[in-house]
Motif scaffolding. Sequence first.
Motif, PDB file in Angstrom:
ATOM      1  N   LEU A  25     -32.108 -17.710 -23.390  1.00  0.00           N
ATOM      2  CA  LEU A  25     -30.744 -17.354 -23.004  1.00  0.00           C
ATOM      3  C   LEU A  25     -29.965 -18.593 -22.556  1.00  0.00           C
ATOM      4  N   ILE A  26     -30.616 -19.462 -21.773  1.00  0.00           N
ATOM      5  CA  ILE A  26     -29.934 -20.682 -21.322  1.00  0.00           C
ATOM      6  C   ILE A  26     -29.548 -21.532 -22.517  1.00  0.00           C
ATOM      7  N   ASN A  27     -30.473 -21.685 -23.484  1.00  0.00           N
ATOM      8  CA  ASN A  27     -30.165 -22.449 -24.702  1.00  0.00           C
ATOM      9  C   ASN A  27     -28.962 -21.855 -25.430  1.00  0.00           C
ATOM     10  N   THR A  28     -28.955 -20.538 -25.522  1.00  0.00           N
ATOM     11  CA  THR A  28     -27.863 -19.852 -26.230  1.00  0.00           C
ATOM     12  C   THR A  28     -26.524 -20.112 -25.547  1.00  0.00           C
ATOM     13  N   ILE A  29     -26.522 -20.007 -24.212  1.00  0.00           N
ATOM     14  CA  ILE A  29     -25.281 -20.192 -23.458  1.00  0.00           C
ATOM     15  C   ILE A  29     -24.770 -21.614 -23.597  1.00  0.00           C
ATOM     16  N   ILE A  30     -25.696 -22.587 -23.454  1.00  0.00           N
ATOM     17  CA  ILE A  30     -25.273 -23.991 -23.522  1.00  0.00           C
ATOM     18  C   ILE A  30     -24.794 -24.329 -24.927  1.00  0.00           C
ATOM     19  N   THR A  31     -25.519 -23.843 -25.941  1.00  0.00           N
ATOM     20  CA  THR A  31     -25.153 -24.132 -27.333  1.00  0.00           C
ATOM     21  C   THR A  31     -23.783 -23.546 -27.669  1.00  0.00           C
ATOM     22  N   ALA A  32     -23.460 -22.442 -27.044  1.00  0.00           N
ATOM     23  CA  ALA A  32     -22.168 -21.796 -27.295  1.00  0.00           C
ATOM     24  C   ALA A  32     -21.024 -22.527 -26.609  1.00  0.00           C
ATOM     25  N   ASN A  33     -21.358 -23.677 -25.950  1.00  0.00           N
ATOM     26  CA  ASN A  33     -20.346 -24.515 -25.300  1.00  0.00           C
ATOM     27  C   ASN A  33     -19.572 -23.787 -24.212  1.00  0.00           C
ATOM     28  N   ILE A  34     -20.238 -22.823 -23.609  1.00  0.00           N
ATOM     29  CA  ILE A  34     -19.600 -22.128 -22.491  1.00  0.00           C
ATOM     30  C   ILE A  34     -19.590 -23.075 -21.294  1.00  0.00           C
ATOM     31  N   ASN A  35     -18.555 -23.044 -20.522  1.00  0.00           N
ATOM     32  CA  ASN A  35     -18.443 -23.912 -19.339  1.00  0.00           C
ATOM     33  C   ASN A  35     -19.412 -23.402 -18.271  1.00  0.00           C
ATOM     34  N   CYS A  36     -20.645 -23.982 -18.291  1.00  0.00           N
ATOM     35  CA  CYS A  36     -21.716 -23.380 -17.488  1.00  0.00           C
ATOM     36  C   CYS A  36     -22.492 -24.369 -16.629  1.00  0.00           C
ATOM     37  N   LYS A  37     -22.304 -25.673 -16.825  1.00  0.00           N
ATOM     38  CA  LYS A  37     -23.171 -26.668 -16.171  1.00  0.00           C
ATOM     39  C   LYS A  37     -23.190 -26.500 -14.657  1.00  0.00           C
ATOM     40  N   ASP A  38     -22.038 -26.504 -14.026  1.00  0.00           N
ATOM     41  CA  ASP A  38     -21.989 -26.437 -12.557  1.00  0.00           C
ATOM     42  C   ASP A  38     -22.548 -25.115 -12.039  1.00  0.00           C
ATOM     43  N   LYS A  39     -22.304 -24.037 -12.820  1.00  0.00           N
ATOM     44  CA  LYS A  39     -22.809 -22.741 -12.386  1.00  0.00           C
ATOM     45  C   LYS A  39     -24.330 -22.705 -12.439  1.00  0.00           C
ATOM     46  N   PHE A  40     -24.905 -23.307 -13.511  1.00  0.00           N
ATOM     47  CA  PHE A  40     -26.369 -23.371 -13.600  1.00  0.00           C
ATOM     48  C   PHE A  40     -26.944 -24.263 -12.491  1.00  0.00           C
ATOM     49  N   ILE A  41     -26.225 -25.346 -12.167  1.00  0.00           N
ATOM     50  CA  ILE A  41     -26.684 -26.211 -11.073  1.00  0.00           C
ATOM     51  C   ILE A  41     -26.737 -25.412  -9.772  1.00  0.00           C
ATOM     52  N   ASP A  42     -25.711 -24.616  -9.523  1.00  0.00           N
ATOM     53  CA  ASP A  42     -25.685 -23.792  -8.306  1.00  0.00           C
ATOM     54  C   ASP A  42     -26.853 -22.803  -8.290  1.00  0.00           C
ATOM     55  N   ILE A  55     -38.877 -21.766 -11.745  1.00  0.00           N
ATOM     56  CA  ILE A  55     -37.672 -21.307 -12.455  1.00  0.00           C
ATOM     57  C   ILE A  55     -36.546 -22.321 -12.266  1.00  0.00           C
ATOM     58  N   ALA A  56     -36.432 -22.862 -11.036  1.00  0.00           N
ATOM     59  CA  ALA A  56     -35.390 -23.870 -10.788  1.00  0.00           C
ATOM     60  C   ALA A  56     -35.605 -25.083 -11.679  1.00  0.00           C
ATOM     61  N   LEU A  57     -36.863 -25.520 -11.805  1.00  0.00           N
ATOM     62  CA  LEU A  57     -37.153 -26.672 -12.671  1.00  0.00           C
ATOM     63  C   LEU A  57     -36.803 -26.366 -14.127  1.00  0.00           C
ATOM     64  N   LEU A  58     -37.120 -25.171 -14.564  1.00  0.00           N
ATOM     65  CA  LEU A  58     -36.793 -24.798 -15.945  1.00  0.00           C
ATOM     66  C   LEU A  58     -35.297 -24.963 -16.190  1.00  0.00           C
ATOM     67  N   ILE A  59     -34.487 -24.456 -15.258  1.00  0.00           N
ATOM     68  CA  ILE A  59     -33.032 -24.527 -15.425  1.00  0.00           C
ATOM     69  C   ILE A  59     -32.556 -25.982 -15.416  1.00  0.00           C
ATOM     70  N   PHE A  60     -33.022 -26.763 -14.433  1.00  0.00           N
ATOM     71  CA  PHE A  60     -32.550 -28.149 -14.338  1.00  0.00           C
ATOM     72  C   PHE A  60     -33.018 -28.997 -15.522  1.00  0.00           C
ATOM     73  N   LYS A  61     -34.252 -28.769 -15.979  1.00  0.00           N
ATOM     74  CA  LYS A  61     -34.735 -29.554 -17.123  1.00  0.00           C
ATOM     75  C   LYS A  61     -33.970 -29.198 -18.396  1.00  0.00           C
ATOM     76  N   LYS A  62     -33.634 -27.915 -18.532  1.00  0.00           N
ATOM     77  CA  LYS A  62     -32.840 -27.512 -19.686  1.00  0.00           C
ATOM     78  C   LYS A  62     -31.447 -28.143 -19.618  1.00  0.00           C
ATOM     79  N   LEU A  63     -30.881 -28.199 -18.424  1.00  0.00           N
ATOM     80  CA  LEU A  63     -29.597 -28.882 -18.245  1.00  0.00           C
ATOM     81  C   LEU A  63     -29.736 -30.370 -18.561  1.00  0.00           C
ATOM     82  N   ASN A  64     -30.870 -30.947 -18.119  1.00  0.00           N
ATOM     83  CA  ASN A  64     -31.079 -32.379 -18.320  1.00  0.00           C
ATOM     84  C   ASN A  64     -31.184 -32.732 -19.797  1.00  0.00           C
ATOM     85  N   ASP A  65     -31.675 -31.783 -20.597  1.00  0.00           N
ATOM     86  CA  ASP A  65     -31.766 -32.016 -22.046  1.00  0.00           C
ATOM     87  C   ASP A  65     -30.389 -32.109 -22.688  1.00  0.00           C
ATOM     88  N   HIS A  66     -29.403 -31.451 -22.077  1.00  0.00           N
ATOM     89  CA  HIS A  66     -28.084 -31.341 -22.718  1.00  0.00           C
ATOM     90  C   HIS A  66     -27.004 -32.183 -22.042  1.00  0.00           C
TER      91      HIS A  66
END
Length: 723
Positions: A25-42, A55-66
């Motif tokens: 789901l995170i990949n899908t959201i990021i790929t769709a270019n939705i304005n989500c970075k800061d919200k995922f960081i929160d 789970i927190a690491l999963l989210i941050f590492k996925k953000l770090n990839d993009h």
Amino acid sequence: MAFSDNLLKINQLIDQNKLEELNFLINTIITANINCKDKFIDIGIRLAKEEKFDIALLIFKKLNDHFRDDDKIPYNIGLIHAIKSNHKDALKFFNEALRIKPYEPASLINKLATLNELKEFKLSTELFQQHKQLISNFSEAWLNNGVALNNINQFQNAIKSYDIAIKLNHRYQEAYYNKGLALYKNRKLVAALDSFKNALVINENYTEACLSLGNIYFDLKDFEQAINYFKKCIYLKPDYAEAWLNLGNIYHELKDYQRAIFNYKTAKELNPNLNWIDGILLHTKMQICDWQNFSSDLNNIIKKIKAREKTIMPFSLLLLLDCPKIHKLASHIYSRDISDKRISTYKKNITLNKKIKIAYFSSDFHNHATSYLISELIELHDKSKFEVIAFSFGPITHDEMQLRLLKAFARFIDITNLSDNEIYNITDELNIDIAIDLKGYTQNSRPSIFSRRIAPVHINYLGYPGTLGSKNYDYIIADNYLISDKDKKFYTEKIIFLPNSYQPNDRKKNISKKNYTRNDFNLPENKFIYCCFNNCNKITSEIFTSWAKILVQTNDSILWLLRDNQLSEVNLKKYASSLGLDSRRLFFSDPLPLDLHLNRHSLADVFLDTFPYNAHTTASDALWAGLPLITLQGKSFQSRVASSLLKATGLDCLITCSLVDYENLAIKLYNDRSALVEIKNKLRLNINNYPLFNTELYANNLECIYKEIYSNLFNDLNNSLFN
């Protein structure tokens, strides 16, 4: 689709811990270019606060990839790794955060902390100095700098850093606590107490501060206060293994061994990997002659020593095992743990003194076995050639031996409350030539003093009967009998072989003229008396079984022992009964002042030695008092001492090489009283004619050693004495 439309689904997957679906789901959201970075960081920060780190690491590492341009992402990954004690990974991501934003204080401060966790203290101080202006208003930065400075022994600068941290934040409990640790490490005990108490004022449930307060009060011998603080630790944190251990140490000191064992067992149950706990527990059981599971416990300890684990302190092992190879390994493990790892060669240019300066270090310059041995040696040192200095870190007692030694030493320096660095400064100013450790790893020792070169030559002498397993010591003083040629390899020190016995003695030891009778000690009048006046922790089941066999085969005999604690008496009597020996044949007497103790030796017939830890001072006491001693020689230093003393008294006939021979000799002397009388007469003559009690000869031989060592500092003389 807005991010809020996916938020419900994200939270559901988080609650259900469905990581694969969440990842998709995170990949899908990021790929769709939705304005989500800061919200995922929160979301990641919230999850980390909730300790949902995976789970927190999963989210941050996925953000770090993009997103490779936002320092907050690697920074938070670094924080999570730091919390999980993955400090190498934490450092990697803090560095990545600083690559993106080089002067971010939070990343710099957490990098300082991580370097400290990785024990890269020098790098930590360099980083602090490099960015000092940027982070100087942050109390956390000063705290981390203080930790690094303290660990590289820049004590005063560490204190200054902690004080600045406290000035910036008056309620900074960690700064008070770490300041207390620095003060404690440097033996500023009263100041350390104040600092730890300040931490407790801020947080009355600060368990680490409670533990440290207990430790200081223990050092100050205020056991009531120490017990209160350790009990408070346990109340606040029932699974605090170190608090249980330290509470056990107090009860051990108070000879309340049953409570000590209970606390040690609890500590071990809570943390089976607690350093030294196996040895501490077994050693305490030996204090009460509790030999249940002894063989399995010892085998477990040996197994752990071979695995290089911190399982037993070296001196405790000497009481249990006759194996120089294992002793060396145990000492090496311990020395690596306590050393500050700054071992180096002597830095100063060696300059010629008018007299050779010899410094003896001990906590036992009072009425103590060590002082009973060395007092006359110190008096006989040639004061025209040697300046002999005492460095004392024991109690000021003004008792008989201390007053005598105060006169014998050229200087008597009390270093009890001085830090190792302060001691180094004194020895540096005095230009000491040879520093001698009379304690080694025995009780109240301070081997850390010798972790730094306080003299060109360091010697392990007298107090510890074995190798210290450390490169901090150059020599060990022995004799030709204590260490065999095949066992030299089990000593890290070069071996100095004195020509007779390694042990000095005092011919001025007074034997009271009091007219003792057996009745004074409730001993039977018409029995043959075997005795052993060694501490009860030297008695093993193996040697006691031999004593029982001897008594069973000598009907009119008894065994006379030194009283230590009630439990040891109870256990020895129980064990005697289990071996078919009437426990009423065991007699116990309280310790006495030395002159009276020496006097009562005349009431006994034969002294039976312990094994594997022989009688040492107690052996020479017995011989000085005219009492023959039967010993069993082993392979190790501590198990050959009595043999060395007997050889130096011309009584080789009392040395045995097996338990069977040991038992047979004891029985023979019971049956052949004329042979026993002959040995006693020989001992009486040999006291004056053999080397053991010829202190002038001993002093001369030892001074020859010191002179050669001193000469070797300046030239390449043949090192013949140290082969």
